[in-house]
Design an enzyme around this catalytic site. Structure first.
Site, PDB file in Angstrom:
ATOM      1  NE  ARG A  46       1.155 -11.218  25.950  1.00 10.06           N
ATOM      2  CZ  ARG A  46       0.682 -11.225  27.321  1.00 10.06           C
ATOM      3  NH1 ARG A  46       0.235 -10.245  28.008  1.00 10.06           N
ATOM      4  NH2 ARG A  46       0.666 -12.665  27.790  1.00 10.06           N
ATOM      5  CE1 TYR A  98       3.217   1.086   3.471  1.00  8.91           C
ATOM      6  CE2 TYR A  98       1.832   0.293   5.137  1.00  8.91           C
ATOM      7  CZ  TYR A  98       2.703  -0.022   4.132  1.00  8.91           C
ATOM      8  OH  TYR A  98       3.468  -1.249   4.219  1.00  8.91           O
ATOM      9  CG  ASP A 170       2.272   7.094   9.332  1.00  6.83           C
ATOM     10  OD1 ASP A 170       3.332   7.315   9.312  1.00  6.83           O
ATOM     11  OD2 ASP A 170       1.793   6.073   8.813  1.00  6.83           O
ATOM     12  CE  LYS A 195       8.527   1.126   6.020  1.00  8.55           C
ATOM     13  NZ  LYS A 195       7.132   1.765   5.923  1.00  8.55           N
TER      14      LYS A 195
HETATM   15  C1  LIG Z   1       5.612   1.217   6.137  1.00  9.87           C
HETATM   16  C2  LIG Z   1       4.705   2.112   6.531  1.00  9.87           C
HETATM   17  C3  LIG Z   1       3.773   1.740   7.700  1.00  9.87           C
HETATM   18  C4  LIG Z   1       3.751   0.304   8.042  1.00  9.87           C
HETATM   19  O1  LIG Z   1       4.601  -0.154   8.874  1.00  9.87           O
HETATM   20  P1  LIG Z   1       5.219  -1.549   8.951  1.00  9.87           P
HETATM   21  O2  LIG Z   1       6.400  -1.298   9.882  1.00  9.87           O
HETATM   22  O3  LIG Z   1       5.741  -2.029   7.379  1.00  9.87           O
HETATM   23  O4  LIG Z   1       4.219  -2.376   9.471  1.00  9.87           O
HETATM   24  C5  LIG Z   1       2.682   2.504   7.741  1.00  9.87           C
HETATM   25  N1  LIG Z   1       2.591   3.801   7.433  1.00  9.87           N
HETATM   26  C6  LIG Z   1       3.918   4.237   6.424  1.00  9.87           C
HETATM   27  C7  LIG Z   1       3.746   5.720   6.012  1.00  9.87           C
HETATM   28  C8  LIG Z   1       4.884   3.525   6.184  1.00  9.87           C
HETATM   29  O5  LIG Z   1       5.461   3.927   5.265  1.00  9.87           O
END
Ligand SMILES: *Cc1c(COP(=O)(O)O)cnc(C)c1O
Length: 374
Positions: A46, A98, A170, A195
């Site tokens: 962890r 998001y 982000d 992604k």
């Molecule tokens: C998918 C996404 C998230 C969340 O991420 P997860 O891996 O699904 O928890 C946060 N910000 C953006 C812009 C995203 O596309």
């Protein structure tokens, strides 16, 4: 070293124990100590794990960061970052962040005493107007989802510095290949590595990067205390994804350009949103702070019925949520990714279709859209 080389080599030296050319999946929870406290840098997974450390070193290098922490998901990374704050603190966020971010802030964190104000992040004046003495964080996504709005990261960095707040960017949509927010003045970068970084729609993960030693130390403490860590195999999948990020992003951008050309000429398409288009309101800022315009494209047709028809008819474009994989995806934000905000002031047009353009051949993708649109 250049980006492409760092993606393949930083943190990824041959395994000292065996000479394995690829960082092994250290599938272990614990590590043997010679005597209490005397060990090779690892005690418990962890806290730290060699496969995860390799991923963190590589991603830190790509984001021009001194520190990177990997998480079990983008949301786990976000939740841990927000715990840098305390009750009474105020956060300014984009009005089109998001959906999961909005849900975390409004439904989970607001009851614990954090306060949030949503503004249009493409307007620096709106952000300034929302500042309060308690503002401790500004949370920006650029490009945004699904309208691909662009916020000026350097402009926001100036505002946040003056306010004594942290600017969190982000960078999921752009990836470090196209945009490096820390170099533009942001304090923290957050990723859903699910992604583009993973890139193959086969892993869920997240990450946070920073050059602020104090923030990094606190985040290491918080992550270990809270526990939202990725397993060794998931870390390994994201690390493997990073190796091809540059070539994939070039292909995503090139295909998106071809598809945008096709869509803007198509009689059934009334509007195309893509930051690479000169009539996109964020084009000038995007051209300044991004190296290219990415693989996400949104467009509008005449009615909701038509939009639902198109997304159900494509064959190569899979009808699915998420984005950033090698395979192309299509979706109807109104009924899918943005359904939870259909009744809110942040609702999106029901005639809107969003594409995550993959790296198949552009001719095939265009043929697929052509038959679905006719
Ligand atoms: C998918 C996404 C998230 C969340 O991420 P997860 O891996 O699904 O928890 C946060 N910000 C953006 C812009 C995203 O596309």
């Amino acid at each position: 070293m250049k980006f492409e080389t760092r993606a393949i080599h930083v943190g990824q030296e041959p395994d000292p124990a065996t000479g394995a050319a690829i960082v092994p999946i250290y599938q272990t929870s614990t590590y043997v100590q010679e005597e209490p406290g005397k060990h090779k840098g690892f005690e418990y997974s962890r806290t730290s794990n060699p496969t995860r450390v390799a991923l963190e070193a590589a991603l830190a290098s790509l984001e021009d960061a001194n520190h990177c922490l990997a998480f079990a998901s983008g949301m786990a990374a976000e939740d841990t970052i927000v715990r840098l704050l305390k009750p009474g603190d105020h956060v300014i966020l984009g009005d089109d962040v998001y959906g999961g971010t909005r849900r975390l802030f409004e439904k989970v964190l607001a009851p614990f005493g954090l306060e949030f104000t949503s503004v249009d992040m493409s307007s620096l004046d709106e952000v300034k107007g929302a500042l309060k003495p308690e503002t401790r964080m500004i949370w920006v996504e650029t490009p945004t989802n699904p309208y691909l709005r662009i916020a000026d990261i350097s402009g926001l960095a100036e505002i946040s510095k003056q306010a004594g707040a942290l600017l969190v960017a982000d960078n999921t949509f752009a990836t470090p290949y196209l945009q490096r927010p820390l170099s533009l003045g942001a304090d923290l970068v957050v990723h859903s590595t699910t992604k583009y970084l993973g890139g193959h729609s086969d892993v869920v993960g997240g990450a946070a990067c920073t050059n602020n030693d104090e923030v990094a130390e606190r985040l290491f403490f918080l992550r270990n205390a809270i526990g939202g860590v990725p397993g060794p195999f998931d870390s390994w999948l994201v690390l493997r994804g990073l190796k091809t990020l540059a070539v994939r992003m070039r292909a995503h951008c090139e295909n998106a350009r071809r598809i945008v050309e096709f869509l803007t000429e198509h009689p059934s398409v009334s509007k195309v949103w893509y930051p690479g288009l000169e009539d996109h309101p964020g084009h000038a800022t995007a051209a300044r702070q991004m190296d290219d315009f990415g693989g996400m494209v949104s467009f509008e047709v005449a009615s909701k019925e038509e939009a639902l028809g198109v997304v159900s008819k494509t064959k190569l474009f899979f009808l699915a949520e998420s984005l950033g994989g090698v395979e192309s995806l299509i979706e109807h934000p109104g009924e899918m990714t943005h359904a939870s905000i259909a009744e809110s002031p942040f609702a999106v047009s029901e005639n809107l279709i969003r594409l995550s353009v993959g790296i198949e051949h552009a001719d095939d993708l265009i043929d697929d859209l052509k038959s679905a649109l006719s």
